[in-house]
Design an enzyme around this catalytic site. Structure first.
Site, PDB file in Angstrom:
ATOM      1  N   VAL A 159       8.820   2.138   4.101  1.00  0.00           N
ATOM      2  CA  VAL A 159       7.704   2.243   3.176  1.00  0.00           C
ATOM      3  C   VAL A 159       6.184   1.949   3.376  1.00  0.00           C
ATOM      4  CG1 VAL A 159       9.219   0.673   1.767  1.00  0.00           C
ATOM      5  CG2 VAL A 159       8.049  -0.832   3.153  1.00  0.00           C
ATOM      6  N   TYR A 160       5.741   1.772   4.828  1.00  0.00           N
ATOM      7  CA  TYR A 160       4.322   1.239   5.125  1.00  0.00           C
ATOM      8  C   TYR A 160       3.326   3.238   4.394  1.00  0.00           C
ATOM      9  CZ  TYR A 160       5.460  -2.663   8.267  1.00  0.00           C
ATOM     10  OH  TYR A 160       5.936  -4.022   8.181  1.00  0.00           O
ATOM     11  N   GLY A 161       2.646   3.372   4.017  1.00  0.00           N
ATOM     12  CA  GLY A 161       2.227   4.029   2.795  1.00  0.00           C
ATOM     13  C   GLY A 161       3.532   4.993   2.586  1.00  0.00           C
TER      14      GLY A 161
END
Length: 326
Positions: free
Chosen positions: A55-57
């Protein structure tokens, strides 16, 4: 770069790793070029442990890592990712074998690999630690070769201790001068079970760099602006859950014993003083920060006076806000 055993995996991880949240998103804008240069700088400095998440970016962080490692010709680097936070809503019922498999296969695609080094459940609801079928699903993915190992990333010490009942190889937890509770019991239990400890949020979202001031401003897409009161996710992920003004006061008092090193180096070295910690994962948004973080591993051990002062300041100023909450 000094290295430490990563639990019972047989891996040797550099003491200072790289947290890839900042190059993915939620820390203000970081261009693709700057993100790649930052990763290269960290790896050139001896870093061999990269921590990211799907989910990072929205996958950007994983794709950046894949691209940089390909440019380097498949460097011998441990890539740890996470899964679970992509669930909407993020509830225990969503942690099905099908959902986890979907997340893992998406990460395999973004990281361009046949088997993920380490997958961590990404701060799941506490109830997950009472659902053995979730960990059985991860076991099956190991057997299928989709991942080599799995662990957990937790919000609370109680969750970390409960997770040790399962065949995990690592626990990622917030541990820094402002979050000292993990060292009371959990670290001892992790060592007994040969479970690696990944220390995250080591600089308390920048507070422990000593560079923030009362009038510091943050971009609208920086979690230090939009999650100050836990509006988007657990408040403990932003400034370690410490009120901003209280954190600034504690940092000012710490300056008396930091000596001739930077506050950030002092804070990172403080974490490495505990032998249970396998790797610390500070983030970086530019090459200079990445290089500076890596150099913290070169510092000599802290004195008893420095350690005692950090404990005293924590007990007096910080403990009431965080100790029993997480």
């Amino acid at each position: 770069m000094n290295k430490r055993s990563f639990g019972r995996t047989g891996w040797q991880a550099g003491e200072i790793g790289f947290g890839a949240w900042a190059i993915g998103g939620s820390w203000g804008n970081v261009s693709e070029q700057d993100a790649e240069a930052t990763l290269h700088a960290a790896l050139d400095s001896g870093v061999n442990f990269l921590d990211t998440a799907d989910v990072y970016g929205a996958g950007r962080s994983e794709r950046l890592i894949s691209r940089v490692l390909k440019q380097r010709g498949g460097s011998d680097v441990i890539v740890a990712t996470k899964a679970g936070r992509g669930l909407t809503p993020h509830v225990a019922e969503g942690y099905t074998a099908e959902a986890l498999t979907r997340f893992v296969e998406a990460s395999l695609d973004r990281l361009q690999t046949d088997s993920l080094d380490l997958v961590q459940l990404h701060c799941p609801p506490t109830e997950i630690y009472y659902r053995p079928e979730v960990f059985e699903a991860l076991n099956r993915m190991v057997q299928a070769g989709k991942l080599k190992h799995y662990g957990v990333s937790v919000e609370k010490v109680e969750e970390a201790i409960k997770a040790l009942e399962y065949p995990i190889v690592s626990v990622q937890i917030i541990y820094n001068i402002f979050r000292q509770r993990p060292a009371e019991l959990f670290f001892k239990l992790a060592q007994e079970r040969q479970v690696a400890v990944i220390a995250r949020v080591p600089l308390a979202s920048g507070l422990l760099t000593g560079k923030l001031r009362a009038d510091s401003q943050f971009a609208a897409d920086d979690h230090r602006a939009f999650n100050r009161n836990g509006e988007a996710f657990d408040i403990g992920e932003t400034f370690s859950g410490v009120p901003f003004d209280v954190g600034l006061q504690a940092v000012e008092e710490l300056r008396a014993v930091v000596g001739d090193v930077s506050m950030a180096h002092f804070a990172l070295r403080w974490i490495l003083m505990h032998e249970a910690v396998s790797v610390v994962i500070p983030g970086a948004r530019n090459p200079e920060q990445a290089v500076s973080n890596a150099r913290a591993a070169e510092l000599p051990v802290l004195s008893a006076e420095q350690m005692d002062t950090a404990k005293f300041i924590y007990d007096r100023l910080i403990r009431p806000y965080v100790h029993q909450r997480w």
